[in-house]
Design a protein around this motif. Sequence first.
Motif, short mmCIF file in Angstrom:
data_model
loop_
_atom_site.label_atom_id
_atom_site.label_comp_id
_atom_site.label_asym_id
_atom_site.label_seq_id
_atom_site.Cartn_x
_atom_site.Cartn_y
_atom_site.Cartn_z
N SER A 1 0.83 -1.21 0.00
CA SER A 1 0.00 0.00 0.00
C SER A 1 0.86 1.26 0.00
O SER A 1 0.63 2.19 -0.77
CB SER A 1 -0.92 0.01 1.22
N GLU A 2 1.86 1.28 0.87
CA GLU A 2 2.69 2.48 1.00
C GLU A 2 3.56 2.73 -0.23
O GLU A 2 3.65 3.86 -0.70
CB GLU A 2 3.54 2.39 2.26
N VAL A 3 4.20 1.69 -0.76
CA VAL A 3 5.06 1.94 -1.92
C VAL A 3 4.25 2.26 -3.17
O VAL A 3 4.72 2.99 -4.04
CB VAL A 3 6.08 0.80 -2.19
N TYR A 4 3.02 1.75 -3.24
CA TYR A 4 2.14 2.16 -4.33
C TYR A 4 1.82 3.64 -4.21
O TYR A 4 1.93 4.40 -5.18
CB TYR A 4 0.85 1.33 -4.35
N ASN B 1 3.60 -0.07 -9.42
CA ASN B 1 2.26 0.06 -10.00
C ASN B 1 1.57 -1.29 -10.02
O ASN B 1 2.20 -2.34 -9.85
CB ASN B 1 2.34 0.57 -11.44
N ALA B 2 0.29 -1.26 -10.28
CA ALA B 2 -0.46 -2.49 -10.52
C ALA B 2 -0.06 -3.02 -11.89
O ALA B 2 0.46 -2.29 -12.72
CB ALA B 2 -1.95 -2.20 -10.46
N VAL B 3 -0.32 -4.29 -12.10
CA VAL B 3 -0.14 -4.89 -13.41
C VAL B 3 -1.50 -4.75 -14.10
O VAL B 3 -2.49 -5.28 -13.61
CB VAL B 3 0.29 -6.36 -13.31
N ILE B 4 -1.57 -4.02 -15.17
CA ILE B 4 -2.84 -3.67 -15.81
C ILE B 4 -3.72 -4.90 -16.00
O ILE B 4 -3.31 -5.88 -16.60
CB ILE B 4 -2.60 -2.95 -17.14
N GLY B 5 -4.92 -4.81 -15.43
CA GLY B 5 -5.89 -5.87 -15.54
C GLY B 5 -5.62 -7.10 -14.70
O GLY B 5 -6.36 -8.07 -14.75
N LYS B 6 -4.52 -7.10 -13.92
CA LYS B 6 -4.15 -8.30 -13.17
C LYS B 6 -3.92 -8.04 -11.69
O LYS B 6 -3.49 -8.92 -10.98
CB LYS B 6 -2.90 -8.92 -13.78
N GLY B 7 -4.16 -6.85 -11.20
CA GLY B 7 -3.92 -6.55 -9.79
C GLY B 7 -2.46 -6.25 -9.52
O GLY B 7 -1.71 -5.86 -10.41
N PHE B 8 -2.05 -6.46 -8.29
CA PHE B 8 -0.66 -6.16 -7.92
C PHE B 8 0.27 -7.33 -8.21
O PHE B 8 1.44 -7.15 -8.47
CB PHE B 8 -0.57 -5.79 -6.43
N GLN B 9 -0.23 -8.53 -8.15
CA GLN B 9 0.55 -9.75 -8.36
C GLN B 9 1.73 -9.84 -7.39
O GLN B 9 2.89 -9.85 -7.80
CB GLN B 9 1.01 -9.88 -9.80
N PRO B 10 1.45 -9.93 -6.08
CA PRO B 10 2.51 -9.93 -5.08
C PRO B 10 3.48 -11.11 -5.16
O PRO B 10 4.62 -11.00 -4.73
CB PRO B 10 1.75 -9.93 -3.76
#
Length: 115
Positions: free
Chosen positions: A90-93, A99-108
């Motif tokens: 959350s903080e580094v975003y 960034n998020a991966v477009i259409g795929k969420g964060f993908q941790p």
Amino acid sequence: MNYRQVRLSRPLQVEFSDVSTDYWAKDFIAELASMEILEGFPDGTFRPDAPVTRAQFAAMLRKAFAKGKIRQLVAFKDVSTQYWAYNAISEVYQMGFLNAVIGKGFQPHSKAFPP
């Protein structure tokens, strides 16, 4: 860029059972561990040759830098508020590091540095 202040509140593990004394990055790993930027795993290993996940990278960035937030938090479908790296992600975003991966969420669990 501001770096965060380090305060030692507990004994730090800076040597890991799977990082040999002649490993090329041993001194770097030990220094970053002493600054509390890197941590090992609960079993006492560091796993130096394993790929770094996006969640692990977020945790490192959060510990290394003190930067203001430049954007609003978004809810990632694939990161529960109970996930171990939720706060770091959350903080580094919000700081604009990841960034998020477009259409795929964060993908941790994805590799932070794909080949």
